[in-house]
Design an enzyme around this catalytic site. Structure first.
Site, mmCIF file in Angstrom:
data_model
loop_
_atom_site.group_PDB
_atom_site.id
_atom_site.type_symbol
_atom_site.label_atom_id
_atom_site.label_comp_id
_atom_site.label_asym_id
_atom_site.label_seq_id
_atom_site.Cartn_x
_atom_site.Cartn_y
_atom_site.Cartn_z
ATOM 1 N N LYS A 153 -35.538 19.290 65.432
ATOM 2 C CA LYS A 153 -34.950 18.691 64.239
ATOM 3 C C LYS A 153 -33.869 19.616 63.699
ATOM 4 C CE LYS A 153 -37.285 16.305 61.307
ATOM 5 N NZ LYS A 153 -38.252 15.871 60.261
ATOM 6 N N GLU A 180 -41.738 19.790 64.809
ATOM 7 C CA GLU A 180 -40.757 19.275 65.776
ATOM 8 C C GLU A 180 -39.609 20.271 65.898
ATOM 9 O OE1 GLU A 180 -40.033 14.900 65.045
ATOM 10 O OE2 GLU A 180 -41.418 15.355 63.381
ATOM 11 N N GLU A 184 -37.242 21.947 58.153
ATOM 12 C CA GLU A 184 -37.213 20.674 58.882
ATOM 13 C C GLU A 184 -38.079 20.708 60.131
ATOM 14 O OE1 GLU A 184 -35.705 17.568 58.230
ATOM 15 O OE2 GLU A 184 -35.806 18.547 56.282
ATOM 16 N N GLU A 228 -43.053 8.796 53.463
ATOM 17 C CA GLU A 228 -43.133 10.193 53.903
ATOM 18 C C GLU A 228 -43.473 11.057 52.698
ATOM 19 O OE1 GLU A 228 -39.530 11.612 55.657
ATOM 20 O OE2 GLU A 228 -39.434 10.059 57.199
#
Length: 594
Positions: free
Chosen positions: A320, A317, A326, A261
């Site tokens: 999260k 997203e 995040e 990542e």
């Protein structure tokens, strides 16, 4: 020193000689309730020329849709399956059969990753990590599958030292018990060490001492590791080489690196420096150029090494947890539209991109911040979050107890905002965030009942009563009276004794200074048919006022109480009060009745 450099050069030649694709990959996270379908997702990644795709599960629909796409796939064993698989070869075989063999080779599965950042979480899993990896590898070998590598992605917190890179060393609590067996496995199976590496996190935690340009691959000043004399031009290379040196210290200098990542967030909280579209686009565009370069650039410790890389993430997203960053690592918005232009292949010149929006938060915010209820939140969803914040101890909600200074106004919105802000202030240094599952947000203004009331999408009888209480306690009669026109459409409010008393108190505190408010309320109550309240207000008017009298009579007439209005006029005349000429009154009454 010469021996060290010679070994490093030898290792780099060994690594660079291996035929590894340098195509960029993306992480497909699915912690969102508004993401495109798997089918549309596959169409999107193919149109973007994505070369690799990492799943955080082994979703069968995705694995089937990836069949025939030539996209190299990494699938994942969930953390909660690791102990079971480690203890049973049959369990490993079942997992491989269901999640690999049913799709391979039509789906180009290249990695099975066991767990995700296991060594950053539940310690009970740690002893089972490498045994589970061995069992998965044994099952693959039993089916003569040798081109699927088994690994596990780890976070940078597995290192206890990262700077300078040559000081890289694994944490003492895992070095011998987990890392040594893990490296032995990876080395023996010629697999990759997957590391999740985020220069943004390193820079934002120390933005005073680390140059933003250095973190964004545009640094003009190089840094030298004086132990090795290796020269670094960017933060990513420093972080990667710290892992390489940590592995070397355990006797494994040649294990290949993969970036599980990496990325840069496009948005963040007010105290999250540098999270913006400009920086994110700059980082990812330059990252892609570095990783896809021909010949490969590698790192200073491993020049020429090809490093498989997965960008986080494909989508924003919205579910999260944690700070706002995040939920904003995506290349695409949740509707599938790009947040900024980017060429995954690395072929597009950087000079061809359009100008990016200016970065406005590259300097840390030094002012005060509070945590408050987010706009549009349903009161029904606040109770559990309020209970959680108040159950964490440390006197977080002591001021909300009955009789204490913040008990009133009694409103779940007000109590929740106080509790959120208090909790965040007390536990922020321990990693607490101002999020509460989307119910909270940061603010530069000290949250108060008045702002909460203004932000409410729907106001009920209780919220009106609450705000009036707060205004009376704060001695804000003008603010109370200014709200009367908005209250006019709520019949229940006008029939409430408490509301009426609040309005009378507000008017009374102003006396004759605000006759317009007296007149407006008299007319409002009379027009709504609340004759007793209108007469009560009229009797409290601090001086005889023509307009207050006309407001009372006019309101009564418009509420179909013309008889009462005329009777009031007669009574007024009988008592010797001459506020208005009879002819004028009769003309006014006729006009109102038309």
């Amino acid at each position: 020193m010469a021996a060290l450099l010679a070994t490093i050069l030898f290792s780099s030649l060994l690594v660079s000689s291996v035929d590894i694709s340098n195509k960029i990959g993306v992480n497909y996270g699915r912690k969102g309730d508004n993401l495109p379908s798997p089918y549309r997702t596959i169409e999107t990644v193919r149109s973007m020329n994505v070369g690799r795709m990492k799943l955080y599960d082994s979703d069968h629909e995705m694995l089937k849709l990836l069949s025939g796409t030539n996209i190299s796939v990494s699938t994942m064993v969930p953390n909660n399956d690791i102990i079971r698989i480690a203890s049973s070869q049959a369990a490993a075989e079942q997992w491989v059969q269901s999640n690999v063999l049913d799709f391979y080779p039509d789906t180009t599965i290249r990695f099975v990753l066991v767990g995700n950042e296991v060594l950053s979480h539940d310690q009970r899993i740690w002893p089972s990590l490498v045994p589970a990896m061995r069992r998965i590898k044994n099952s693959l070998n039993a089916h003569d599958i040798t081109n699927i590598k088994v690994s596990t992605p780890l976070a940078m917190d597995v290192l206890q030292s990262t700077f300078p890179p040559s000081s890289g060393e694994f944490r003492s609590d895992i070095k011998d018990t987990v890392m040594a067996p893990l490296l032995r496995f990876l080395n023996g199976t010629k697999s990759f060490f997957f590391i999740d590496v985020y220069p943004y996190l390193a820079w934002s935690a120390n933005s005073r001492n680390i140059s933003l340009d250095f973190a964004l691959f545009r640094g003009r000043a190089n840094q030298t590791d004086h132990n090795t004399r290796l020269v670094y031009r960017n933060l990513l290379d420093q972080m990667l080489d710290s892992v390489i040196f940590a592995m070397r210290k355990l006797g494994y200098p040649d294990i290949r690196i993969a970036i599980g990542e990496t990325g840069w967030p496009t948005a963040g909280d007010m105290d999250q420096v540098g999270a913006n579209i400009n920086n994110a686009a700059t980082y990812n565009r330059k990252l892609i150029q570095k990783i896809t370069a021909k010949p490969p650039s590698g790192t200073p410790a491993r020049p020429g090494a090809v490093i498989p890389t997965f960008i986080s993430s494909l989508y924003d997203e919205n579910q999260k947890p944690g700070p706002t960053t995040e939920r904003h690592w995506g290349l695409l918005r949740s509707n599938g539209m790009p947040i900024y232009d980017i060429d995954i292949t690395g072929k597009r010149p950087l000079s061809s991109y359009k100008p990016l929006p200016a970065a406005r938060n590259n300097v840390p915010y030094r002012g005060k911040l509070w945590c408050e209820v987010a706009p549009g939140v349903d009161a029904a969803n606040l109770s559990s979050a309020l209970s959680y914040a108040c159950s964490q101890g440390n006197q977080t909600c002591a001021a909300l107890n009955p009789g204490q200074r913040c008990y009133e106004p009694i409103s779940v919105f007000w109590h929740a905002s106080y509790a959120f802000s208090s909790y965040w202030a007390k536990f922020r240094k321990q990693g607490a965030t101002c999020y509460f599952n989307g119910l909270a947000r940061q603010t530069r203004n000290n949250p108060n009942a008045f702002q909460l009331f203004d932000d409410m999408p729907q106001r009920d009888h209780v919220s009106w009563a609450t705000i009036l209480t707060a205004q009376n306690q704060a001695n804000l009669p003008n603010k109370t009276l200014s709200m009367f026109p908005s209250m006019f459409s709520f019949d229940r409010l006008l029939s409430d004794d408490f509301v009426f008393a609040s309005l009378v108190k507000a008017c009374g505190s102003l006396g004759a200074k605000n006759m317009a408010s007296w007149t407006a309320m008299i007319y409002g109550y009379a027009r709504k048919g609340r004759k007793e309240e209108a007469l009560e207000l009229f009797s409290r008017v601090p001086l005889e006022d023509l307009f207050a009298w006309i407001a009372l009579v006019s309101g009564l007439v418009q509420s179909s109480n013309a008889v009462d209005a005329f009777g009031l006029f007669v009574e007024t005349r009988r008592n010797g009060i001459s506020i208005i000429d009879p002819l004028v009154f009769q003309a006014k009454l006729v006009l109102l009745l038309i």
